[in-house]
Motif scaffolding. Structure first.
Motif, PDB file in Angstrom:
ATOM      1  N   PRO A  52       0.013  12.252  -0.347  1.00  0.00           N
ATOM      2  CA  PRO A  52      -0.622  12.243   0.979  1.00  0.00           C
ATOM      3  C   PRO A  52      -2.147  12.359   0.868  1.00  0.00           C
ATOM      4  CG  PRO A  52       1.220  13.783   0.918  1.00  0.00           C
ATOM      5  CD  PRO A  52       0.994  13.328  -0.491  1.00  0.00           C
ATOM      6  N   ALA A  53      -2.819  11.709   1.802  1.00  0.00           N
ATOM      7  CA  ALA A  53      -4.275  11.831   1.873  1.00  0.00           C
ATOM      8  C   ALA A  53      -4.628  13.298   2.090  1.00  0.00           C
ATOM      9  CB  ALA A  53      -4.822  10.978   3.016  1.00  0.00           C
ATOM     10  N   PRO A  54      -5.728  13.762   1.515  1.00  0.00           N
ATOM     11  CA  PRO A  54      -6.122  15.164   1.705  1.00  0.00           C
ATOM     12  C   PRO A  54      -6.207  15.539   3.182  1.00  0.00           C
ATOM     13  CG  PRO A  54      -7.463  14.165   0.005  1.00  0.00           C
ATOM     14  CD  PRO A  54      -6.658  13.051   0.632  1.00  0.00           C
ATOM     15  N   GLN A  55      -5.771  16.726   3.479  1.00  0.00           N
ATOM     16  CA  GLN A  55      -5.746  17.216   4.859  1.00  0.00           C
ATOM     17  C   GLN A  55      -7.053  17.926   5.198  1.00  0.00           C
ATOM     18  OE1 GLN A  55      -2.954  16.580   7.078  1.00  0.00           O
ATOM     19  NE2 GLN A  55      -2.946  15.092   5.420  1.00  0.00           N
ATOM     20  N   THR A  56      -8.150  17.238   4.928  1.00  0.00           N
ATOM     21  CA  THR A  56      -9.479  17.800   5.138  1.00  0.00           C
ATOM     22  C   THR A  56     -10.074  17.242   6.427  1.00  0.00           C
ATOM     23  OG1 THR A  56      -9.766  17.795   2.752  1.00  0.00           O
ATOM     24  CG2 THR A  56     -11.737  18.120   4.069  1.00  0.00           C
ATOM     25  N   ALA A  57     -10.310  18.123   7.381  1.00  0.00           N
ATOM     26  CA  ALA A  57     -10.994  17.710   8.606  1.00  0.00           C
ATOM     27  C   ALA A  57     -12.495  17.753   8.356  1.00  0.00           C
ATOM     28  CB  ALA A  57     -10.615  18.643   9.755  1.00  0.00           C
ATOM     29  N   PHE A  79      -4.350   9.223   9.915  1.00  0.00           N
ATOM     30  CA  PHE A  79      -3.767   8.359   8.893  1.00  0.00           C
ATOM     31  C   PHE A  79      -2.312   7.980   9.169  1.00  0.00           C
ATOM     32  CE2 PHE A  79      -7.091  10.582   6.280  1.00  0.00           C
ATOM     33  CZ  PHE A  79      -7.951   9.488   6.231  1.00  0.00           C
ATOM     34  N   LYS A  80      -1.646   8.722  10.006  1.00  0.00           N
ATOM     35  CA  LYS A  80      -0.241   8.440  10.302  1.00  0.00           C
ATOM     36  C   LYS A  80      -0.118   7.229  11.214  1.00  0.00           C
ATOM     37  CE  LYS A  80       1.772  11.883   8.153  1.00  0.00           C
ATOM     38  NZ  LYS A  80       2.761  11.742   7.133  1.00  0.00           N
ATOM     39  N   GLY A  81       0.683   6.266  10.790  1.00  0.00           N
ATOM     40  CA  GLY A  81       0.994   5.110  11.626  1.00  0.00           C
ATOM     41  C   GLY A  81       0.057   3.933  11.504  1.00  0.00           C
ATOM     42  N   LYS A  82      -1.049   4.079  10.750  1.00  0.00           N
ATOM     43  CA  LYS A  82      -1.999   2.979  10.605  1.00  0.00           C
ATOM     44  C   LYS A  82      -2.365   2.800   9.134  1.00  0.00           C
ATOM     45  CE  LYS A  82      -4.244   3.928  15.017  1.00  0.00           C
ATOM     46  NZ  LYS A  82      -5.447   4.418  15.668  1.00  0.00           N
ATOM     47  N   VAL A  83      -2.688   1.579   8.768  1.00  0.00           N
ATOM     48  CA  VAL A  83      -3.267   1.337   7.444  1.00  0.00           C
ATOM     49  C   VAL A  83      -4.757   1.598   7.574  1.00  0.00           C
ATOM     50  CG1 VAL A  83      -3.757  -0.393   5.673  1.00  0.00           C
ATOM     51  CG2 VAL A  83      -1.491  -0.293   6.725  1.00  0.00           C
ATOM     52  N   SER A  84      -5.272   2.427   6.686  1.00  0.00           N
ATOM     53  CA  SER A  84      -6.674   2.843   6.758  1.00  0.00           C
ATOM     54  C   SER A  84      -7.407   2.499   5.477  1.00  0.00           C
ATOM     55  CB  SER A  84      -6.772   4.360   6.975  1.00  0.00           C
ATOM     56  OG  SER A  84      -6.035   4.756   8.099  1.00  0.00           O
ATOM     57  N   VAL A  85      -8.640   2.064   5.624  1.00  0.00           N
ATOM     58  CA  VAL A  85      -9.545   1.894   4.492  1.00  0.00           C
ATOM     59  C   VAL A  85     -10.560   3.021   4.608  1.00  0.00           C
ATOM     60  CG1 VAL A  85     -11.263   0.418   3.399  1.00  0.00           C
ATOM     61  CG2 VAL A  85      -9.202  -0.599   4.387  1.00  0.00           C
ATOM     62  N   VAL A 163      -5.112   3.887   2.531  1.00  0.00           N
ATOM     63  CA  VAL A 163      -4.078   4.846   2.920  1.00  0.00           C
ATOM     64  C   VAL A 163      -3.054   4.084   3.749  1.00  0.00           C
ATOM     65  CG1 VAL A 163      -3.586   7.000   4.136  1.00  0.00           C
ATOM     66  CG2 VAL A 163      -5.763   6.721   2.929  1.00  0.00           C
ATOM     67  N   GLY A 164      -1.786   4.150   3.325  1.00  0.00           N
ATOM     68  CA  GLY A 164      -0.710   3.451   4.031  1.00  0.00           C
ATOM     69  C   GLY A 164      -0.327   4.142   5.324  1.00  0.00           C
ATOM     70  N   ARG A 165       0.589   3.508   6.063  1.00  0.00           N
ATOM     71  CA  ARG A 165       1.005   4.020   7.374  1.00  0.00           C
ATOM     72  C   ARG A 165       1.671   5.389   7.307  1.00  0.00           C
ATOM     73  NH1 ARG A 165       2.257  -1.646   8.417  1.00  0.00           N
ATOM     74  NH2 ARG A 165       0.882  -2.351  10.080  1.00  0.00           N
ATOM     75  N   GLN A 166       2.179   5.747   6.161  1.00  0.00           N
ATOM     76  CA  GLN A 166       2.820   7.060   6.017  1.00  0.00           C
ATOM     77  C   GLN A 166       1.804   8.159   5.707  1.00  0.00           C
ATOM     78  OE1 GLN A 166       6.024   7.269   6.810  1.00  0.00           O
ATOM     79  NE2 GLN A 166       5.894   5.059   7.144  1.00  0.00           N
ATOM     80  N   GLY A 167       0.527   7.778   5.623  1.00  0.00           N
ATOM     81  CA  GLY A 167      -0.511   8.759   5.310  1.00  0.00           C
ATOM     82  C   GLY A 167      -0.661   9.005   3.825  1.00  0.00           C
ATOM     83  N   THR A 168      -0.133   8.082   3.018  1.00  0.00           N
ATOM     84  CA  THR A 168      -0.158   8.204   1.562  1.00  0.00           C
ATOM     85  C   THR A 168      -1.216   7.288   0.974  1.00  0.00           C
ATOM     86  OG1 THR A 168       2.202   8.695   1.569  1.00  0.00           O
ATOM     87  CG2 THR A 168       1.268   7.957  -0.512  1.00  0.00           C
ATOM     88  N   ILE A 169      -1.952   7.776  -0.004  1.00  0.00           N
ATOM     89  CA  ILE A 169      -2.947   6.939  -0.684  1.00  0.00           C
ATOM     90  C   ILE A 169      -2.208   5.933  -1.558  1.00  0.00           C
ATOM     91  CG2 ILE A 169      -4.843   6.906  -2.360  1.00  0.00           C
ATOM     92  CD1 ILE A 169      -5.574   9.730  -1.375  1.00  0.00           C
ATOM     93  N   VAL A 170      -2.482   4.648  -1.334  1.00  0.00           N
ATOM     94  CA  VAL A 170      -1.789   3.603  -2.095  1.00  0.00           C
ATOM     95  C   VAL A 170      -2.703   2.869  -3.072  1.00  0.00           C
ATOM     96  CG1 VAL A 170       0.003   3.277  -0.355  1.00  0.00           C
ATOM     97  CG2 VAL A 170      -2.085   1.901  -0.221  1.00  0.00           C
ATOM     98  N   HIS A 171      -4.023   3.029  -2.907  1.00  0.00           N
ATOM     99  CA  HIS A 171      -4.945   2.330  -3.821  1.00  0.00           C
ATOM    100  C   HIS A 171      -6.299   3.031  -3.804  1.00  0.00           C
ATOM    101  CE1 HIS A 171      -6.409  -1.008  -6.230  1.00  0.00           C
ATOM    102  NE2 HIS A 171      -7.463  -1.073  -5.458  1.00  0.00           N
TER     103      HIS A 171
END
Length: 198
Positions: A52-57, A79-85, A163-171
């Protein structure tokens, strides 16, 4: 017939002993060259891939306005539900200036969100930078002390994560986005992330 003297053997042995460190160094250099020399330095593996992407606000970049509204800071729930760069950048970073127009172009893709982490930067300089090149970021979090960059595993700016739709870093891409890697690497990985989550 005379016997070879012991004094002739001693210099040969000492020459070999003196050359031994040089031979060992050359062997090690060859091993490192063949193991590391052929790899792409921008493809540094990240321990965060698949996590998961770091939970840093992070707070917003004060005074950064888009359509009359303050651009929000980074809330990890985005990050949940969207593809993020996620792009880690700074106004003082020379390669960041080179990649900025490419990120602005990438920001026109409505299928994803572009998130900026402004790293150890003066707010006025960061706003001027985005005013000069355009703001591709829908979200800009300020990492004033560098703590978030450590949590993201950043080696140095610029770096870009998908970051993928699940909030996971993919690349993870180390170094600037360039005309050479935007299509061959970044857009290709974005497309994979978009397909994976659909």
């Amino acid at each position: 017939m005379s016997e070879p003297s012991a004094t002739n053997a001693a210099p040969r042995t000492s020459r070999w002993l003196m050359a031994l460190p040089l031979i060992a160094f050359a062997a090690l250099a060859a091993i490192f060259w063949f193991r590391l020399g052929n790899s792409d330095p921008s493809r540094i593996p990240s321990a965060l891939i698949g996590h998961p992407a770091p939970q840093t606000a992070l707070p917003a970049l004060d005074g950064l306005i888009n359509n009359g509204v303050q651009v929000p800071g980074l809330d990890p729930s985005v990050f949940k539900g969207k593809v993020s760069v996620v792009n880690v950048w700074a106004s003082w970073c020379i390669p960041c200036h080179d990649e900025a127009p490419l990120l602005t172009e990438l920001g026109k893709d409505t299928r994803l969100q572009i998130v900026g982490i402004n790293y150890k930067d003066a707010p006025d300089n960061a706003r001027r930078f985005l005013g000069r090149y355009g703001n591709p970021f829908g979200i800009v979090g300020v990492d004033g002390n560098g703590r978030a960059a450590i949590e993201w595993g950043v080696y140095g700016v610029p770096e870009t994560f998908i970051v993928g739709r699940q909030g996971t870093i993919v690349h993870k891409m180390v170094g600037p986005v360039t005309p050479d890697n935007i299509n061959t690497e970044l857009r290709a990985e974005i497309e994979k992330a978009l397909k994976a989550g659909s």
